[in-house]
Design a protein around this motif. Structure first.
Motif, PDB file in Angstrom:
ATOM      1  N   ILE A  79      97.340  38.894  14.589  1.00  0.00           N
ATOM      2  CA  ILE A  79      97.997  38.460  12.867  1.00  0.00           C
ATOM      3  C   ILE A  79      97.201  37.211  12.368  1.00  0.00           C
ATOM      4  CG2 ILE A  79      99.868  38.478  11.363  1.00  0.00           C
ATOM      5  CD1 ILE A  79     100.561  41.103  12.710  1.00  0.00           C
ATOM      6  N   ILE A  80      98.146  36.054  13.279  1.00  0.00           N
ATOM      7  CA  ILE A  80      97.866  34.631  13.018  1.00  0.00           C
ATOM      8  C   ILE A  80      96.643  34.640  13.080  1.00  0.00           C
ATOM      9  CG2 ILE A  80      98.421  32.367  13.456  1.00  0.00           C
ATOM     10  CD1 ILE A  80     101.331  33.536  13.945  1.00  0.00           C
ATOM     11  N   ASP A  81      96.147  34.550  14.110  1.00  0.00           N
ATOM     12  CA  ASP A  81      94.761  34.161  13.835  1.00  0.00           C
ATOM     13  C   ASP A  81      93.322  34.980  13.379  1.00  0.00           C
ATOM     14  OD1 ASP A  81      94.996  32.958  16.994  1.00  0.00           O
ATOM     15  OD2 ASP A  81      94.635  34.806  18.329  1.00  0.00           O
ATOM     16  N   GLU A  82      93.823  36.005  13.014  1.00  0.00           N
ATOM     17  CA  GLU A  82      93.211  37.041  12.427  1.00  0.00           C
ATOM     18  C   GLU A  82      93.421  36.115  10.800  1.00  0.00           C
ATOM     19  OE1 GLU A  82      91.991  41.637  10.554  1.00  0.00           O
ATOM     20  OE2 GLU A  82      93.522  40.891  11.985  1.00  0.00           O
ATOM     21  N   LEU A  83      94.443  35.397  10.187  1.00  0.00           N
ATOM     22  CA  LEU A  83      95.035  35.002   8.995  1.00  0.00           C
ATOM     23  C   LEU A  83      94.357  33.719   9.516  1.00  0.00           C
ATOM     24  CD1 LEU A  83      98.216  36.178   7.929  1.00  0.00           C
ATOM     25  CD2 LEU A  83      95.415  36.905   6.945  1.00  0.00           C
ATOM     26  N   ARG A  84      94.210  33.052   9.870  1.00  0.00           N
ATOM     27  CA  ARG A  84      93.437  31.455  10.302  1.00  0.00           C
ATOM     28  C   ARG A  84      92.248  31.660  10.186  1.00  0.00           C
ATOM     29  NH1 ARG A  84      96.244  30.462  14.922  1.00  0.00           N
ATOM     30  NH2 ARG A  84      96.876  29.416  13.965  1.00  0.00           N
TER      31      ARG A  84
END
Length: 117
Positions: A79-84
């Motif tokens: 999720i963090i990678d996608e939002l980054r």
């Protein structure tokens, strides 16, 4: 010296009568078409990321609660990678605050990494 004299700069060409008193309704009407909004979100699973991405693409700021996941959880890493990636695409910014929050901001907004003192 009164407050309006201070606001008006002392001895300018304007008087208190030159200004219009605004009602709160005037601000409410003006803010309906306002630019950026702040959204609060909870991320329970991968599908919760879609409205967050949409909001950031629309130019809004999102504060997302990720307390349902541990920081070592593969889901939250994804999720963090996608939002980054979204933040990079819009030239925005993303930061994780503690173990429980993500802040994602759109184009033209950066997040300071220094606390206010």
């Amino acid at each position: 010296m009164g407050i309006m004299t201070k606001i008006l700069g002392g001895g300018g060409n304007r008087s208190v009568d030159d200004y219009v008193e605004l009602e709160m309704d005037d601000f409410a009407e003006a803010s309906t078409g306002a630019g950026m909004q702040v959204h609060i979100a909870e991320i329970g699973d991968q599908s919760d990321v879609i409205p967050i991405k949409d909001a950031v693409y629309d130019g809004d700021l999102v504060i997302a609660d990720i307390t349902r996941h541990s920081t070592s959880d593969r889901t939250v890493e994804h999720i963090i990678d996608e939002l980054r990636q979204v933040a990079e695409e819009v030239d925005g910014d993303i930061v994780q605050k503690g173990d429980d929050q993500l802040v994602v901001v759109p184009t033209g907004v950066s997040i300071s990494r220094q606390k206010l003192s």
